[in-house]
Write a protein that holds these residues in place. Structure first.
Motif, PDB file in Angstrom:
ATOM      1  N   ALA A   1      72.894  28.924  42.964  1.00  0.00           N
ATOM      2  CA  ALA A   1      71.715  28.555  43.586  1.00  0.00           C
ATOM      3  C   ALA A   1      71.374  28.566  44.815  1.00  0.00           C
ATOM      4  O   ALA A   1      70.387  28.927  45.557  1.00  0.00           O
ATOM      5  CB  ALA A   1      71.347  27.071  42.961  1.00  0.00           C
ATOM      6  N   ARG A   2      72.565  28.133  45.653  1.00  0.00           N
ATOM      7  CA  ARG A   2      72.459  28.158  47.497  1.00  0.00           C
ATOM      8  C   ARG A   2      72.087  29.850  47.631  1.00  0.00           C
ATOM      9  O   ARG A   2      71.653  29.786  48.570  1.00  0.00           O
ATOM     10  CB  ARG A   2      73.821  27.536  47.563  1.00  0.00           C
ATOM     11  N   SER A   3      72.953  30.438  47.181  1.00  0.00           N
ATOM     12  CA  SER A   3      73.091  31.851  47.381  1.00  0.00           C
ATOM     13  C   SER A   3      71.590  32.479  47.162  1.00  0.00           C
ATOM     14  O   SER A   3      71.043  33.358  47.867  1.00  0.00           O
ATOM     15  CB  SER A   3      74.080  32.705  46.723  1.00  0.00           C
ATOM     16  N   THR A   4      71.157  32.317  46.094  1.00  0.00           N
ATOM     17  CA  THR A   4      69.781  32.498  45.676  1.00  0.00           C
ATOM     18  C   THR A   4      68.694  32.311  46.536  1.00  0.00           C
ATOM     19  O   THR A   4      67.719  32.947  46.843  1.00  0.00           O
ATOM     20  CB  THR A   4      69.523  32.191  44.146  1.00  0.00           C
ATOM     21  N   ALA A   5      68.675  30.845  46.996  1.00  0.00           N
ATOM     22  CA  ALA A   5      68.018  30.163  47.699  1.00  0.00           C
ATOM     23  C   ALA A   5      67.852  31.032  49.017  1.00  0.00           C
ATOM     24  O   ALA A   5      66.498  31.138  49.661  1.00  0.00           O
ATOM     25  CB  ALA A   5      68.085  28.784  48.064  1.00  0.00           C
ATOM     26  N   GLN A   6      69.093  31.230  49.670  1.00  0.00           N
ATOM     27  CA  GLN A   6      69.248  31.968  50.925  1.00  0.00           C
ATOM     28  C   GLN A   6      68.327  33.398  50.868  1.00  0.00           C
ATOM     29  O   GLN A   6      67.615  33.756  51.943  1.00  0.00           O
ATOM     30  CB  GLN A   6      70.564  32.100  51.225  1.00  0.00           C
ATOM     31  N   ARG A   7      68.709  33.990  49.577  1.00  0.00           N
ATOM     32  CA  ARG A   7      68.074  35.364  49.782  1.00  0.00           C
ATOM     33  C   ARG A   7      66.509  35.144  49.430  1.00  0.00           C
ATOM     34  O   ARG A   7      65.676  36.130  50.059  1.00  0.00           O
ATOM     35  CB  ARG A   7      68.674  35.961  48.290  1.00  0.00           C
ATOM     36  N   ALA A   8      66.159  34.027  48.653  1.00  0.00           N
ATOM     37  CA  ALA A   8      64.470  33.960  48.176  1.00  0.00           C
ATOM     38  C   ALA A   8      64.003  33.657  49.620  1.00  0.00           C
ATOM     39  O   ALA A   8      62.715  34.080  49.766  1.00  0.00           O
ATOM     40  CB  ALA A   8      64.498  32.872  47.423  1.00  0.00           C
ATOM     41  N   ALA A   9      64.715  32.898  50.608  1.00  0.00           N
ATOM     42  CA  ALA A   9      63.999  32.570  51.806  1.00  0.00           C
ATOM     43  C   ALA A   9      63.522  33.836  52.688  1.00  0.00           C
ATOM     44  O   ALA A   9      62.739  33.743  53.692  1.00  0.00           O
ATOM     45  CB  ALA A   9      64.948  31.662  52.705  1.00  0.00           C
ATOM     46  N   ARG A  10      64.371  35.048  52.492  1.00  0.00           N
ATOM     47  CA  ARG A  10      64.302  36.342  53.079  1.00  0.00           C
ATOM     48  C   ARG A  10      63.002  36.965  52.298  1.00  0.00           C
ATOM     49  O   ARG A  10      63.039  38.292  52.743  1.00  0.00           O
ATOM     50  CB  ARG A  10      65.602  36.975  53.331  1.00  0.00           C
TER      51      ARG A  10
END
Length: 200
Positions: free
Chosen positions: A75-84
Motif C-alpha cells: 500500500a505504501r509503495s502503491t501510494a507513492q506511485r499513485a502520487a506520481r
C-alpha cells in the motif's frame, strides 16, 4: 499494577507473533519451530502456552500479521506511485512485482511465500490461509480497471506465480527478467490508463 502486567503480556505476545511472521515466510509452515520462534523473540520455550493454545493458533496469528505487514508495504509503495499519477493497477503491479519483493521473503507476501504449503495444513490454518488469499484477490479487484475486474483471480495468480518463479530463479538477471516480463504482460493486457497517466 494489573494493567502494567497485561500490557507487558500483550507486548510479549506481539514479539512472539512478529518473530513467527518472519519465520513462516522464511521457512514455511513446516519450518516454524516453537522453540526457535521463542528464542528469536528473546523468550524461553516454556512460556509459549501462556500465550497460545497450540502451534496452529500461533500459525494463524503469524499469517495474519504477515499479511497485514505485506499489505501495508504494498500500500505504501502503491501510494507513492499513485502520487506520481500512475494508475492504481499499474501501481499495484509495479509494487508487487518489484525487484525488492524478490529478495524480501521475510517481509514479503505470505501467499507467495506459503502458497504451496497452504493446502497441507490443519483446517484452522487452511481457513486462515484461504482468507489471506481472498484479501489479496480483493486488493487486486479494487485496483483493476472496472472493465477487467472479472479477471481478478487470473491476475492474482499471475502476480503470485510470477513472484514464486522469480524467487526460484533467485536474485539474478534471469529472476529479475521474469518479473519484468510479468509486469509488462499484465500492464499491456489489463491497464487502461492513458499514456499521460503512466509514470516513466
Amino acid at each position: 499494577m494489573a494493567r502494567h502486567a497485561n500490557t507487558r503480556k500483550e507486548e510479549t505476545h506481539e514479539r512472539i507473533v512478529e518473530a513467527a511472521a518472519r519465520a513462516i515466510r522464511r521457512h514455511g509452515y513446516a519450518g516454524l519451530g516453537v522453540a526457535d520462534v521463542m528464542k528469536d523473540a528473546g523468550l524461553t520455550h516454556g512460556g509459549f502456552y501462556a500465550h497460545f493454545e497450540s502451534r496452529d493458533a500461533l500459525l494463524v496469528e503469524a499469517l495474519e500479521r504477515a499479511g497485514r505487514e505485506s499489505a501495508d508495504n504494498v500500500a505504501r509503495s502503491t501510494a507513492q506511485r499513485a502520487a506520481r499519477g500512475v494508475s492504481p493497477f499499474r501501481a499495484l503491479v509495479e509494487a508487487y512485482l518489484a525487484d525488492r519483493h524478490l529478495v524480501s521473503m521475510d517481509s514479503g507476501c505470505p501467499v507467495a511465500a506459503l502458497g504451496s504449503d497452504m493446502p497441507r495444513q490443519s483446517e484452522l490454518v487452511r481457513e486462515a490461509s484461504a482468507q489471506r488469499v481472498r484479501r489479496l484477490v480483493d486488493r487486486v479487484t479494487t485496483a483493476l480497471p472496472e472493465t477487467h475486474r472479472a479477471a481478478a483471480g487470473v491476475v492474482t495468480g499471475t502476480l503470485v506465480g510470477s513472484l514464486q518463479l522469480a524467487r526460484a530463479l533467485g536474485n539474478t538477471t534471469e529472476g529479475r527478467a521474469l518479473l519484468a516480463g510479468a509486469r509488462q504482460a499484465l500492464l499491456l493486457q489489463y491497464d487502461t490508463a492513458t499514456p499521460s497517466e503512466q509514470a516513466p
